[in-house]
Write a protein that holds these residues in place. Structure first.
Motif, PDB file in Angstrom:
ATOM      1  N   LYS A 150      20.173   0.781 -15.275  1.00 47.82           N
ATOM      2  CA  LYS A 150      19.263   0.205 -16.274  1.00 47.82           C
ATOM      3  C   LYS A 150      19.910  -0.982 -16.972  1.00 47.82           C
ATOM      4  O   LYS A 150      19.273  -2.009 -17.186  1.00 47.82           O
ATOM      5  N   GLU A 151      21.197  -0.837 -17.311  1.00 56.20           N
ATOM      6  CA  GLU A 151      21.921  -1.942 -17.971  1.00 56.20           C
ATOM      7  C   GLU A 151      22.035  -3.138 -17.029  1.00 56.20           C
ATOM      8  O   GLU A 151      21.897  -4.278 -17.446  1.00 56.20           O
TER       9      GLU A 151
ATOM     10  N   GLU B  14      22.500   6.313 -13.704  1.00 54.07           N
ATOM     11  CA  GLU B  14      21.146   5.811 -13.982  1.00 54.07           C
ATOM     12  C   GLU B  14      21.150   4.873 -15.191  1.00 54.07           C
ATOM     13  O   GLU B  14      20.467   3.847 -15.198  1.00 54.07           O
ATOM     14  N   LYS B  15      21.946   5.191 -16.204  1.00 50.56           N
ATOM     15  CA  LYS B  15      22.084   4.329 -17.381  1.00 50.56           C
ATOM     16  C   LYS B  15      22.715   2.984 -16.966  1.00 50.56           C
ATOM     17  O   LYS B  15      22.280   1.921 -17.395  1.00 50.56           O
TER      18      LYS B  15
ATOM     19  N   HIS C 173      16.110  -2.918 -16.937  1.00 49.37           N
ATOM     20  CA  HIS C 173      14.970  -1.986 -17.130  1.00 49.37           C
ATOM     21  C   HIS C 173      15.220  -0.663 -16.480  1.00 49.37           C
ATOM     22  O   HIS C 173      16.014  -0.427 -15.664  1.00 49.37           O
TER      23      HIS C 173
END
Length: 129
Positions: A124-125, A120-121, A129
């Motif tokens: 986002k990267e 999930e990180k 967002h």
């Protein structure tokens, strides 16, 4: 979309659910969403050997053809025959519409894959967002 916590993920947006030395592989919801309407899935054959990080098939959407990369090495024990006639099942629920099942040749390879939090990180990267 919640990503299953018991799956491990690749930076190429495949998931694997491991049970002992058996694994079930598919593409993530993020991948199907990026691809759009999936019209064809090219799968390996039962008995084929797959190698971690190497192409094992492809997914074709109305937008593009995208290679699929094996999250771990092993031997294909089953392919999802339903996808031949209904590839859009991946769009409906990417986390249950598996593509192949494999017998892992080295279960420790799973340790190098992303946890749900790391995946999930990573998204986002990648998206900002």
């Amino acid at each position: 979309m919640a990503y299953p916590a018991n799956y491990r993920y690749t930076r190429e947006h495949e998931w694997i659910e491991v049970n002992g030395s058996a694994g079930t592989v598919g593409i993530t919801d993020y991948a199907q969403n990026s691809l759009g309407d999936i019209v064809f899935v090219e799968s390996p054959k039962v008995g084929d050997k797959v190698e971690k990080g190497k192409v094992f098939g492809s997914v074709e959407s109305v937008k593009a053809v995208s290679d699929l990369f094996a999250p771990v090495s092993g031997t294909v024990t089953a392919i999802n025959e339903e996808l031949a006639g209904s590839p859009e099942k991946i769009n409906t629920d990417a986390h249950t519409a598996w593509i192949m099942k494999i017998e892992l040749s080295d279960p420790s390879e799973v340790d190098s894959l992303l946890s749900v939090e790391d995946y999930e990180k990573f998204i986002k990267e990648e998206t900002g967002h």
